[in-house]
Design a protein around this motif. Structure first.
Motif, PDB file in Angstrom:
ATOM      1  N   VAL A 178       2.359 -19.646   6.337  1.00 22.96           N
ATOM      2  CA  VAL A 178       2.217 -21.098   6.211  1.00 22.96           C
ATOM      3  C   VAL A 178       2.033 -21.547   4.755  1.00 22.96           C
ATOM      4  N   ARG A 227      -5.533 -13.063 -11.656  1.00 22.88           N
ATOM      5  CA  ARG A 227      -4.511 -12.494 -12.555  1.00 22.88           C
ATOM      6  C   ARG A 227      -4.208 -13.433 -13.714  1.00 22.88           C
ATOM      7  N   MET A 282      -5.151 -22.148   8.334  1.00 25.28           N
ATOM      8  CA  MET A 282      -4.867 -20.984   9.180  1.00 25.28           C
ATOM      9  C   MET A 282      -3.468 -21.167   9.764  1.00 25.28           C
ATOM     10  N   ILE A 419     -10.390  -5.073  -0.239  1.00 25.14           N
ATOM     11  CA  ILE A 419      -9.369  -4.027  -0.184  1.00 25.14           C
ATOM     12  C   ILE A 419      -9.582  -3.206   1.086  1.00 25.14           C
ATOM     13  N   TYR A 448       0.193  -4.369   1.391  1.00 24.27           N
ATOM     14  CA  TYR A 448      -1.183  -4.868   1.364  1.00 24.27           C
ATOM     15  C   TYR A 448      -2.044  -4.281   2.494  1.00 24.27           C
TER      16      TYR A 448
HETATM   17  C1  MCA Z   1      -0.721  -4.828  -3.819  1.00 24.26           C
HETATM   18  N1  MCA Z   1      -1.553  -3.956  -4.447  1.00 24.26           N
HETATM   19  C2  MCA Z   1      -2.747  -4.005  -3.854  1.00 24.26           C
HETATM   20  C3  MCA Z   1      -2.625  -4.940  -2.816  1.00 24.26           C
HETATM   21  N2  MCA Z   1      -1.366  -5.450  -2.819  1.00 24.26           N
HETATM   22  N3  MCA Z   1      -3.894  -3.349  -4.110  1.00 24.26           N
HETATM   23  C4  MCA Z   1      -4.934  -3.615  -3.319  1.00 24.26           C
HETATM   24  N4  MCA Z   1      -4.902  -4.502  -2.293  1.00 24.26           N
HETATM   25  C5  MCA Z   1      -3.762  -5.187  -2.033  1.00 24.26           C
HETATM   26  N5  MCA Z   1      -3.741  -6.089  -1.041  1.00 24.26           N
HETATM   27  C6  MCA Z   1      -1.244  -3.148  -5.605  1.00 24.26           C
HETATM   28  C7  MCA Z   1       0.081  -2.442  -5.482  1.00 24.26           C
HETATM   29  O1  MCA Z   1      -0.080  -1.173  -4.862  1.00 24.26           O
HETATM   30  C8  MCA Z   1       0.483  -2.293  -6.919  1.00 24.26           C
HETATM   31  O2  MCA Z   1      -0.232  -1.244  -7.515  1.00 24.26           O
HETATM   32  C9  MCA Z   1      -0.026  -3.577  -7.560  1.00 24.26           C
HETATM   33  O3  MCA Z   1      -1.095  -4.021  -6.729  1.00 24.26           O
HETATM   34  C10 MCA Z   1       1.031  -4.661  -7.602  1.00 24.26           C
HETATM   35  O4  MCA Z   1       1.597  -4.747  -6.316  1.00 24.26           O
HETATM   36  P1  MCA Z   1       2.614  -5.856  -5.913  1.00 24.26           P
HETATM   37  O5  MCA Z   1       2.987  -5.697  -4.491  1.00 24.26           O
HETATM   38  O6  MCA Z   1       3.695  -5.923  -6.947  1.00 24.26           O
HETATM   39  O7  MCA Z   1       1.730  -7.120  -6.052  1.00 24.26           O
HETATM   40  P2  MCA Z   1       2.241  -8.529  -6.280  1.00 24.26           P
HETATM   41  O8  MCA Z   1       3.670  -8.671  -5.864  1.00 24.26           O
HETATM   42  O9  MCA Z   1       1.885  -8.947  -7.665  1.00 24.26           O
HETATM   43  O10 MCA Z   1       1.410  -9.313  -5.183  1.00 24.26           O
HETATM   44  C11 MCA Z   1       0.173  -9.827  -5.394  1.00 24.26           C
HETATM   45  C12 MCA Z   1       0.171 -11.235  -4.786  1.00 24.26           C
HETATM   46  C13 MCA Z   1       0.591 -11.098  -3.313  1.00 24.26           C
HETATM   47  C14 MCA Z   1       1.173 -12.114  -5.531  1.00 24.26           C
HETATM   48  C15 MCA Z   1      -1.217 -11.793  -4.930  1.00 24.26           C
HETATM   49  O11 MCA Z   1      -0.363 -10.292  -2.663  1.00 24.26           O
HETATM   50  C16 MCA Z   1       0.754 -12.408  -2.624  1.00 24.26           C
HETATM   51  O12 MCA Z   1       1.791 -13.078  -2.755  1.00 24.26           O
HETATM   52  N6  MCA Z   1      -0.255 -12.874  -1.856  1.00 24.26           N
HETATM   53  C17 MCA Z   1      -0.205 -14.138  -1.178  1.00 24.26           C
HETATM   54  C18 MCA Z   1      -0.229 -13.944   0.288  1.00 24.26           C
HETATM   55  C19 MCA Z   1      -0.137 -15.277   1.016  1.00 24.26           C
HETATM   56  O13 MCA Z   1       0.640 -16.162   0.659  1.00 24.26           O
HETATM   57  N7  MCA Z   1      -0.925 -15.431   2.055  1.00 24.26           N
HETATM   58  C20 MCA Z   1      -0.905 -16.621   2.817  1.00 24.26           C
HETATM   59  C21 MCA Z   1      -1.261 -16.260   4.220  1.00 24.26           C
HETATM   60  P3  MCA Z   1       0.387  -0.317  -8.656  1.00 24.26           P
HETATM   61  O14 MCA Z   1       0.592  -1.272  -9.819  1.00 24.26           O
HETATM   62  O15 MCA Z   1      -0.669   0.700  -8.890  1.00 24.26           O
HETATM   63  O16 MCA Z   1       1.660   0.199  -8.074  1.00 24.26           O
HETATM   64  S1  MCA Z   1      -2.624 -17.220   4.743  1.00 24.26           S
HETATM   65  C22 MCA Z   1      -1.973 -18.663   5.222  1.00 24.26           C
HETATM   66  O17 MCA Z   1      -0.781 -18.922   5.140  1.00 24.26           O
HETATM   67  C23 MCA Z   1      -3.027 -19.630   5.650  1.00 24.26           C
HETATM   68  C24 MCA Z   1      -2.451 -20.669   6.521  1.00 24.26           C
HETATM   69  C25 MCA Z   1      -3.664 -20.271   4.424  1.00 24.26           C
HETATM   70  O18 MCA Z   1      -4.811 -20.721   4.517  1.00 24.26           O
HETATM   71  O19 MCA Z   1      -2.992 -20.323   3.398  1.00 24.26           O
END
Ligand code: MCA
Ligand code: AMP
Length: 478
Positions: A178, A227, A282, A419, A448
């Motif tokens: 969402v 970040r 949510m 995590i 993740y």
């Molecule tokens: C990736 N890594 C992690 C995690 N994810 N480490 C720990 N925990 C995690 N969850 C590590 C990877 O292994 C990698 O490590 C490094 O971090 C970079 O990974 P990468 O996948 O490239 O990360 P990224 O692409 O930069 O992603 C980070 C992010 C992403 C942009 C924050 O997680 C994201 O887009 N999150 C948003 C999710 C979202 O939109 N949720 C909404 C749902 P190494 O460098 O060692 O390989 S909730 C919703 O919709 C409701 C309605 C609401 O209220 O909004």
């Protein structure tokens, strides 16, 4: 909209979505709620596939472009998808699966150019979207929202945050949730605004454009603000000033999907002069609570109910809490609330009480603003803004040949919020190390959901009934 190095007009999107609709209909009059999956990165093609599915009378089921095969399989099979629209370069990822499941495959690049034909009339009460969300059941459930629900989610935000046609927003959040779909893309397209689409969170390119004052509105999860703070703090003086001024000049910056630590909120203000607007939502309800666009944005709080959203707190025995300072479960009612969990009438019924949706989140009302306290279930983890089910991860990890049993918990983390950590009982003589487990899990779970910490244990802390005590498991990690 800008994507793939090109700029597209609203007329382009209308034309492209008519082509997609025609390709999906393939001579039929109406898709009659056929589930139309899409595996397409952010950009014009994603939006055209969504609108095309809607205009043809289908239900859009956007897939995560980062999901491994078992997760894609679950969604395609559970939703009973009839057709998948895919980008040419992602085709190989899903074509064998579609073949096995008998799902038709359509290439978005070809569909865009299809000759438009007659379209059905689609009532607003028909389902528009199925989004998969983790919860207290092992496998993610499909959340069904109608066109009227989606419209209510968008118009509530368009009104509260005063979206305008001259707004410009970067889109880098995943487009199977969402936050990206409704709050960014949906609100922007509803308002006639400009969307700058990125295929992923590309920190350097986004900062470069922020420095050129390319945006008026910005929406992200707390991990991204952490970040950005890191990037500003480690930049040279010139860059730091340019970026800080770019952020400072925006008319609105929003944080949500997970708790924004007050320290992050305050650091951001110190660095950029911006006061982040934190809101709470949510998948099942869209956004429910928000700090105000005009007025006090209180760090650590999520404000008040959004337009046309009714919110109440209830106590342990279900009584409605009338006053302030008493914690309770958040319950939500209104036109934005979803219709049902796909094919799960029992779970749907259990999620509502007297027409109010039970969020499973705890909050308290303090001096007129709600503050989120946490979740009722220890089995729900929020990492990087993604909601994860400990039960789903445990079920998958139990299939690992060395793991006899396991317990998954979320550990507090300054960057990710939480995590994933796993305590595992290992079968006789087997070896288990974190790197090996991560590689194994990476083929079965999205990134993740992969454990970041591992403790091998002889057994789990259990209560007198033999039930694993998750808080005590958490303590094992120090
Ligand atoms: C990736 N890594 C992690 C995690 N994810 N480490 C720990 N925990 C995690 N969850 C590590 C990877 O292994 C990698 O490590 C490094 O971090 C970079 O990974 P990468 O996948 O490239 O990360 P990224 O692409 O930069 O992603 C980070 C992010 C992403 C942009 C924050 O997680 C994201 O887009 N999150 C948003 C999710 C979202 O939109 N949720 C909404 C749902 P190494 O460098 O060692 O390989 S909730 C919703 O919709 C409701 C309605 C609401 O209220 O909004
Ligand atoms: P999802 O099911 O992925 O849509 O995630 C929704 C959940 O994210 C909610 O039930 C909350 O637990 C959490 N959430 C969303 N916004 C916030 C916020 N501002 N503060 C704390 N938790 C939040």
């Amino acid at each position: 909209m800008a994507s793939g190095g090109k700029t597209h007009s609203y007329a382009d999107l209308l034309r492209a979505s008519a082509g997609v609709a025609a390709a999906l209909l393939d001579g039929e009059e109406d898709l009659r709620e056929m589930r139309v999956a899409s595996l397409i990165p952010a950009g014009l093609e994603y939006a055209a596939a969504q609108w095309g599915a809607w205009r043809a009378g289908g239900i859009a089921v956007p897939l995560s472009v980062a999901a491994p095969e078992p997760e894609l399989r679950h969604v395609l099979a559970d939703a009973g998808v009839g057709v998948t629209v895919v980008s040419r370069r992602l085709k190989d990822r899903i074509a064998p699966l579609c073949r096995r499941l008998g799902v038709r495959l359509v290439l978005i690049e070809e569909a865009l150019d299809a000759e438009p034909g007659p379209l059905p009339r689609v009532s607003s009460e028909r389902p528009a979207l199925i989004l998969y969300t983790s919860g207290t059941t092992s496998k993610p459930k499909g959340v069904v929202t109608t066109h009227a629900n989606v419209e209510a989610q968008i118009t509530s935000l368009a009104e509260a945050w005063e979206w305008r046609a001259d707004d410009r927003i970067p889109l880098f959040l995943p487009l199977h949730h969402v936050h990206g779909i409704v709050n960014v893309l949906g609100c922007a397209l509803w308002s006639g605004a400009f969307v700058d689409a990125f295929e992923s969170f590309d920190l350097d390119r986004i900062l470069e454009r922020v420095g050129k004052r390319a945006y008026t509105v910005f929406m992200a999860v707390p991990t991204i603000y952490v970040r950005l703070i890191g990037a500003l703090e480690s930049a040279g003086a010139d860059e730091r000033r340019r970026w800080a001024e770019g952020f400072g000049s925006m008319r609105l910056m929003v944080s949500g999907s997970a708790a924004l630590p007050a320290s992050v909120h305050e650091r951001w203000t110190t660095l950029t002069g911006q006061r982040l607007l934190e809101r709470y939502g949510m998948t099942e309800i869209g956004m429910a609570l928000s700090n105000p666009l005009h007025g006090e944005r209180r760090p650590g709080a999520v404000g008040q109910a959004l337009p046309r959203v009714e919110v109440r707190l209830t106590g342990e025995s279900g009584e409605v809490i009338e006053g302030e300072d008493e914690p309770g479960e958040i319950q939500v009612r209104g036109p934005a609330v979803f219709r049902e969990y796909w094919n799960q009438p029992g779970v749907t019924q259990a999620s509502f009480v007297d027409g109010w949706f039970r969020t499973g989140d705890m909050a308290v009302l303090e001096s007129g603003y709600y503050r989120i306290l946490g979740r009722l279930s220890v089995d729900i983890i929020k990492s990087g803004g993604y909601k994860l089910s400990a039960l789903e991860i445990e079920d998958t990890l139990r299939q690992h040949p060395a793991i006899e049993d396991c317990a998954v918990v979320g550990l507090d983390d300054a960057t990710w919020g939480e995590i994933v950590a796993v305590a595992a009982v290992v079968g006789g003589g087997a070896e288990l190390d974190l790197a090996g487990l991560q590689a194994w899990a990476g083929e079965r779970l999205s990134g993740y959901k992969i454990p970041r910490r591992l403790e091998v244990v002889a057994d789990f802390p259990r209560n007198a009934m033999g039930k694993v005590m998750k808080p005590a498991v958490r303590a094992l990690f120090g």
